[in-house]
Design a protein around this motif. Sequence first.
Motif, PDB file in Angstrom:
ATOM      1  N   MET A  25     -27.636  43.998 -10.638  1.00  0.00           N
ATOM      2  CA  MET A  25     -27.526  44.333 -12.068  1.00  0.00           C
ATOM      3  C   MET A  25     -28.100  43.198 -12.892  1.00  0.00           C
ATOM      4  O   MET A  25     -28.341  42.109 -12.369  1.00  0.00           O
ATOM      5  CB  MET A  25     -26.094  44.682 -12.485  1.00  0.00           C
ATOM      6  N   SER A  26     -28.326  43.462 -14.167  1.00  0.00           N
ATOM      7  CA  SER A  26     -28.895  42.417 -15.017  1.00  0.00           C
ATOM      8  C   SER A  26     -27.888  41.275 -15.136  1.00  0.00           C
ATOM      9  O   SER A  26     -26.682  41.459 -14.925  1.00  0.00           O
ATOM     10  CB  SER A  26     -29.196  42.988 -16.405  1.00  0.00           C
ATOM     11  N   ASP A  27     -28.393  40.096 -15.505  1.00  0.00           N
ATOM     12  CA  ASP A  27     -27.518  38.924 -15.641  1.00  0.00           C
ATOM     13  C   ASP A  27     -26.369  39.211 -16.609  1.00  0.00           C
ATOM     14  O   ASP A  27     -25.226  38.836 -16.369  1.00  0.00           O
ATOM     15  CB  ASP A  27     -28.314  37.722 -16.189  1.00  0.00           C
ATOM     16  N   GLU A  28     -26.703  39.882 -17.715  1.00  0.00           N
ATOM     17  CA  GLU A  28     -25.693  40.116 -18.749  1.00  0.00           C
ATOM     18  C   GLU A  28     -24.594  41.050 -18.251  1.00  0.00           C
ATOM     19  O   GLU A  28     -23.413  40.824 -18.515  1.00  0.00           O
ATOM     20  CB  GLU A  28     -26.342  40.732 -20.006  1.00  0.00           C
ATOM     21  N   VAL A  29     -25.006  42.097 -17.535  1.00  0.00           N
ATOM     22  CA  VAL A  29     -23.997  43.049 -17.038  1.00  0.00           C
ATOM     23  C   VAL A  29     -23.171  42.382 -15.939  1.00  0.00           C
ATOM     24  O   VAL A  29     -21.952  42.571 -15.855  1.00  0.00           O
ATOM     25  CB  VAL A  29     -24.662  44.361 -16.551  1.00  0.00           C
ATOM     26  N   MET A  30     -23.835  41.562 -15.116  1.00  0.00           N
ATOM     27  CA  MET A  30     -23.100  40.841 -14.067  1.00  0.00           C
ATOM     28  C   MET A  30     -22.049  39.916 -14.701  1.00  0.00           C
ATOM     29  O   MET A  30     -20.912  39.845 -14.230  1.00  0.00           O
ATOM     30  CB  MET A  30     -24.072  40.036 -13.200  1.00  0.00           C
ATOM     31  N   ASP A  31     -22.427  39.249 -15.792  1.00  0.00           N
ATOM     32  CA  ASP A  31     -21.456  38.374 -16.472  1.00  0.00           C
ATOM     33  C   ASP A  31     -20.250  39.182 -16.963  1.00  0.00           C
ATOM     34  O   ASP A  31     -19.102  38.753 -16.822  1.00  0.00           O
ATOM     35  CB  ASP A  31     -22.115  37.667 -17.669  1.00  0.00           C
ATOM     36  N   ALA A  32     -20.538  40.357 -17.526  1.00  0.00           N
ATOM     37  CA  ALA A  32     -19.438  41.207 -18.011  1.00  0.00           C
ATOM     38  C   ALA A  32     -18.542  41.615 -16.835  1.00  0.00           C
ATOM     39  O   ALA A  32     -17.310  41.604 -16.943  1.00  0.00           O
ATOM     40  CB  ALA A  32     -20.001  42.441 -18.711  1.00  0.00           C
ATOM     41  N   ALA A  33     -19.160  41.938 -15.693  1.00  0.00           N
ATOM     42  CA  ALA A  33     -18.379  42.342 -14.507  1.00  0.00           C
ATOM     43  C   ALA A  33     -17.541  41.175 -13.982  1.00  0.00           C
ATOM     44  O   ALA A  33     -16.393  41.364 -13.551  1.00  0.00           O
ATOM     45  CB  ALA A  33     -19.317  42.847 -13.409  1.00  0.00           C
ATOM     46  N   ILE A  34     -18.109  39.969 -14.037  1.00  0.00           N
ATOM     47  CA  ILE A  34     -17.370  38.783 -13.562  1.00  0.00           C
ATOM     48  C   ILE A  34     -16.172  38.503 -14.472  1.00  0.00           C
ATOM     49  O   ILE A  34     -15.084  38.184 -14.007  1.00  0.00           O
ATOM     50  CB  ILE A  34     -18.308  37.557 -13.448  1.00  0.00           C
ATOM     51  N   ILE A  35     -16.375  38.668 -15.775  1.00  0.00           N
ATOM     52  CA  ILE A  35     -15.248  38.490 -16.705  1.00  0.00           C
ATOM     53  C   ILE A  35     -14.156  39.527 -16.410  1.00  0.00           C
ATOM     54  O   ILE A  35     -12.974  39.188 -16.308  1.00  0.00           O
ATOM     55  CB  ILE A  35     -15.712  38.613 -18.180  1.00  0.00           C
TER      56      ILE A  35
END
Length: 189
Positions: free
Chosen positions: A107-117
């Motif tokens: 996934m894109s970096d931004e979506v991955m960050d949201a998933a990690i949060i």
Amino acid sequence: MEQMNDLRTLLKHDVMMLQSAEEQIIEALPAMMERASNPDLKEALREHLRITQQQRQRLNQVQGLLGADEDDVMRHSGLLANLMGGMKCKGMAGIISEGEKMMAEDMSDEVMDAAIIGGSQKIEHFEIACYGTAKTYARQLGLEEVERLLAQTLQEEKEADERLTMLAESGVNQQAEAGALASASSNRY
Ligand SMILES: [Fe+2]
């Protein structure tokens, strides 16, 4: 089968499960830091690793106060022995394993960050539930020092959760959304 009718024994069990949970988090956090892109998120995870290591130490203190290193817990059989099986907190293992599956996705970096949060907040909420329960048992048992130590960690977990919420609200999720819109429009033209 012997019943777990001793609240102090139940507290010892829960503290051992928390020890297992914190150890699993310490193992999982470096990969999450690695996979995150947003510098504020990376920093929040790095800071939480440091705090989690202190929390593990604090649980050692709690176990010392409870005498959990004596073998009295192990003498219990039946239900307690089953619950103690493997001494691994399977609740935390499940949350972490879901997170690992998510991090393996493309996934894109931004979506991955949201998933990690999102995954980190599941970890925090689980810990908040477990520490809250353990703290209540300690209070009911009149174990003031144990209650104080558990309350300290509970407060840190709540603060970590709030920091993650602020990160999500302050832009990480909007960036994920903006990224999705940008790629949607670039697909269109
Ligand atoms: Fe923790």
